[in-house]
Design a protein around this motif. Structure first.
Motif, PDB file in Angstrom:
ATOM      1  N   GLY A 136       0.778  -1.226   0.000  1.00  0.00           N
ATOM      2  CA  GLY A 136       0.000   0.000   0.000  1.00  0.00           C
ATOM      3  C   GLY A 136       0.814   1.282   0.000  1.00  0.00           C
ATOM      4  O   GLY A 136       0.243   2.366  -0.081  1.00  0.00           O
ATOM      5  N   ASP A 137       2.141   1.187   0.083  1.00  0.00           N
ATOM      6  CA  ASP A 137       2.992   2.381   0.041  1.00  0.00           C
ATOM      7  C   ASP A 137       2.918   3.063  -1.322  1.00  0.00           C
ATOM      8  O   ASP A 137       2.518   2.462  -2.320  1.00  0.00           O
ATOM      9  CB  ASP A 137       4.458   2.023   0.305  1.00  0.00           C
ATOM     10  N   ASN A 138       3.326   4.313  -1.355  1.00  0.00           N
ATOM     11  CA  ASN A 138       3.456   5.066  -2.593  1.00  0.00           C
ATOM     12  C   ASN A 138       4.932   5.266  -2.871  1.00  0.00           C
ATOM     13  O   ASN A 138       5.703   5.584  -1.965  1.00  0.00           O
ATOM     14  CB  ASN A 138       2.763   6.423  -2.476  1.00  0.00           C
ATOM     15  N   VAL A 139       5.320   5.065  -4.133  1.00  0.00           N
ATOM     16  CA  VAL A 139       6.716   5.212  -4.524  1.00  0.00           C
ATOM     17  C   VAL A 139       6.806   6.091  -5.769  1.00  0.00           C
ATOM     18  O   VAL A 139       5.815   6.336  -6.444  1.00  0.00           O
ATOM     19  CB  VAL A 139       7.392   3.841  -4.787  1.00  0.00           C
ATOM     20  N   VAL A 140       8.023   6.546  -6.064  1.00  0.00           N
ATOM     21  CA  VAL A 140       8.297   7.371  -7.235  1.00  0.00           C
ATOM     22  C   VAL A 140       9.426   6.709  -8.015  1.00  0.00           C
ATOM     23  O   VAL A 140      10.396   6.219  -7.428  1.00  0.00           O
ATOM     24  CB  VAL A 140       8.725   8.796  -6.808  1.00  0.00           C
ATOM     25  N   LEU A 141       9.308   6.713  -9.339  1.00  0.00           N
ATOM     26  CA  LEU A 141      10.369   6.151 -10.182  1.00  0.00           C
ATOM     27  C   LEU A 141      11.575   7.080 -10.172  1.00  0.00           C
ATOM     28  O   LEU A 141      11.433   8.295 -10.237  1.00  0.00           O
ATOM     29  CB  LEU A 141       9.868   5.986 -11.616  1.00  0.00           C
TER      30      LEU A 141
END
Length: 64
Positions: A8-13
């Protein structure tokens, strides 16, 4: 980057990635929200980027 990722985490490329089979390039800085972890391979995460469901290697993302 060393942060522990959870379901459920949010990540960025952190790098432009060519998405195989989807005919687009996910640009650096694209947010991938609500990731799910692959129980068979801790280096793979799944999520949606630009409306496509993709599998990403953890080495190409950082936690938001």
């Amino acid at each position: 980057v060393g942060a522990i990722l959870k379901q459920g985490d949010n990540v960025v490329l952190i790098k432009d990635l060519v998405v195989k089979g989807a005919n687009f390039t996910a640009k650096r800085g694209t947010a991938v929200r609500g990731i799910s972890l692959d129980p068979d391979n801790p280096n793979h995460i799944e999520g949606k980027a630009s409306g496509q469901h993709i599998v990403i290697l953890t080495e190409f993302v950082k936690k938001m």
